[in-house]
Design an enzyme around this catalytic site. Structure first.
Site, mmCIF file in Angstrom:
data_model
loop_
_atom_site.group_PDB
_atom_site.id
_atom_site.type_symbol
_atom_site.label_atom_id
_atom_site.label_comp_id
_atom_site.label_asym_id
_atom_site.label_seq_id
_atom_site.Cartn_x
_atom_site.Cartn_y
_atom_site.Cartn_z
ATOM 1 N N LYS A 223 97.543 108.972 17.975
ATOM 2 C CA LYS A 223 97.545 108.960 16.498
ATOM 3 C C LYS A 223 97.417 107.524 16.034
ATOM 4 C CE LYS A 223 98.193 112.060 13.203
ATOM 5 N NZ LYS A 223 97.959 113.516 13.340
HETATM 6 N N1 GLU Z 1 94.992 115.030 12.219
HETATM 7 C C1 GLU Z 1 94.836 116.366 12.704
HETATM 8 C C2 GLU Z 1 96.103 116.834 13.369
HETATM 9 O O1 GLU Z 1 97.172 116.323 13.120
HETATM 10 C C3 GLU Z 1 93.580 116.540 13.554
HETATM 11 C C4 GLU Z 1 93.535 115.765 14.822
HETATM 12 C C5 GLU Z 1 92.187 115.819 15.514
HETATM 13 O O2 GLU Z 1 91.341 116.590 15.128
HETATM 14 O O3 GLU Z 1 92.029 115.047 16.481
HETATM 15 O O4 GLU Z 1 96.107 117.761 14.127
#
Ligand code: GLU
Length: 435
Positions: A112
């Site tokens: 993240k």
């Molecule tokens: N931000 C989204 C989540 O928390 C998508 C993450 C992604 O597609 O890599 O799942």
């Protein structure tokens, strides 16, 4: 959003540790030395960088990228732009991504990122500069086979296009499309990615209801639904649950919410929000607070905003029959216990909102093959993955609760974590601890 009046520890990274420990208590087979390793992020990076703003001033920004685990594949997870972004939040979100990718069974680890600022206070040109500089600072820490960003809170396809472009400038002469997902359709994006998080929630809720998670309700048709948050996940969830026959009785955003027991006119509210920046004050509905929304009597409550919304101090007031977490980390461990005692099942974030990363994985596959699948194919594959994941989690809960475990019955979050930790630990041991 609803503000805490509690002494509960709301540090998201501490919360991930509590959740992990609760799951590990039901996993005697888990190699003890692995616990510490699986709880901690593999790599945490902080970058500080200056940006010359449109008005000529120079401001310093702080960006983060955390890679939690790569055992099952490259790191995967969104990038968030929000004033409250901090290292422990990003560490928590990265670890939830590891478990989410394992639950939905895509070959990725967890990661993240985020930059701490309020995009609502900046011009598009400023946000583009911040994005480009942040990505160039990360350099080769991201890549199509190492760590792959995606949208998250207050980032979107436009942001992903800048990320792709910046990375491509740094790596000319090769197919770089797989470095980031959630891109615009004409830059290697996938059909269905934009609404995938919400659509995954719908498929997950439908499956859970068919499986009998809420007695006396076997589908979404006719359900009364309240949604906290009207960003990508919340707004799409409203539309998709409505199309599936549900009545959306309340929606909200950071400024507050609106209620209409007979159903909200979603198209009118979306148009009103586009004009005014909020759903608050929309016609044919009554203004309510975010706290009121969480306490509404309804069939399905969908938290689709930020962490720590349902807590020890307000969980007792929840009157929904099912909670479906479109947001990451909306429910604290204390709230989880209260909801379990009240017999309100929670479809946890790492299951319920995994449709986003699932279609991100589909996008990445299409990018590697230089293909574009049609929407029907994407949605069909998504439904299959969501149903399989929901079955695995509900099955695990049933198995443990039928066994009459000495630690007591588990909720669906703990079941999902057990499934996920098992899958990651299995691969870690099969690959062997290096060297
Ligand atoms: N931000 C989204 C989540 O928390 C998508 C993450 C992604 O597609 O890599 O799942």
């Amino acid at each position: 959003m609803s503000s805490p009046t509690t002494t509960e520890d709301l540090n998201p990274f501490h919360i991930t540790a509590q959740q992990f420990d609760r799951a590990a208590a039901y996993m005697p087979q888990l190699k003890r030395g692995l616990i510490d390793y699986l709880k901690r992020p593999h790599r945490s990076v902080i970058v500080e960088f200056p940006i010359e703003m449109a008005d000529g001033t120079v401001q310093t920004f702080t960006g983060y990228r955390v890679l939690h685990n790569m055992v099952r594949g490259p790191g995967k997870g969104g990038i968030r732009y929000h004033p409250n972004v901090n290292l422990d939040e990003v560490r928590a979100l990265a670890s939830w991504m590891t478990w989410k990718c394992a639950v939905i069974d895509v070959p990725f680890g967890g990661a993240k990122g985020g930059v701490a600022f309020n995009p609502k206070e900046h011009s598009e040109a400023d946000i583009r500069k911040i994005t480009r500089r942040y990505i160039s600072e990360l350099g080769d820490l991201i890549g199509p086979y190492t760590d792959i960003p995606a949208p998250d809170v207050y980032t979107d396809a436009r942001t992903m296009a800048w990320i792709f472009d910046t990375y491509s400038m740094m790596h000319p002469g090769r197919n770089n499309l797989g470095v980031v997902t959630g891109k615009p359709l004409d830059i290697g994006g996938s059909h269905g990615r934009d609404e995938a998080t919400a659509r995954g929630c719908l498929y997950c809720a439908e499956r859970a209801l068919v499986r009998g998670v809420v007695s006396g309700r076997d589908g979404v048709d006719g359900a009364r639904v309240a949604i906290q948050g009207f960003g990508n996940a919340g707004a799409h969830a409203a539309t998709l649950f409505h199309e599936a026959g549900a009545h959306i009785i309340a929606v909200s955003d950071s400024q507050g919410g609106i209620l209409n027991e007979r159903g909200i006119d979603l198209a009118a509210v979306a148009a009103y929000k586009a004009k005014t920046g909020t759903v608050l004050g929309a016609a044919n509905a009554r203004n309510i607070s975010n706290a009121d929304l969480l306490a509404l009597e309804c069939d399905i409550l969908i938290p689709a905003a930020l962490e720590n919304q349902i807590r020890g101090d307000n969980a007792a007031a929840v009157r929904a029959r099912l909670i479906c977490e479109a947001a990451n980390g909306p429910t604290t461990p204390t709230a989880d216990r209260i909801l379990q005692d009240k017999d309100i099942p929670v479809l946890p974030d790492i299951l319920a909102n995994s449709g986003g990363v699932c279609v991100s994985y589909f996008e990445w596959v299409q990018n590697n093959e230089n293909e574009q699948w049609d929407l029907q194919e994407v949605n069909h594959k998504l439904r299959t993955k969501m149903e399989r994941a929901a079955d695995a989690v509900i099955g695990k809960q049933t198995e443990i609760n039928r066994s009459g475990h000495t630690n007591g019955p588990i909720d669906l979050r703990t079941a999902a974590l057990i499934v996920a930790i098992d899958r990651v630990a299995e691969v870690a041991l099969k690959r062997g601890i290096w060297p």
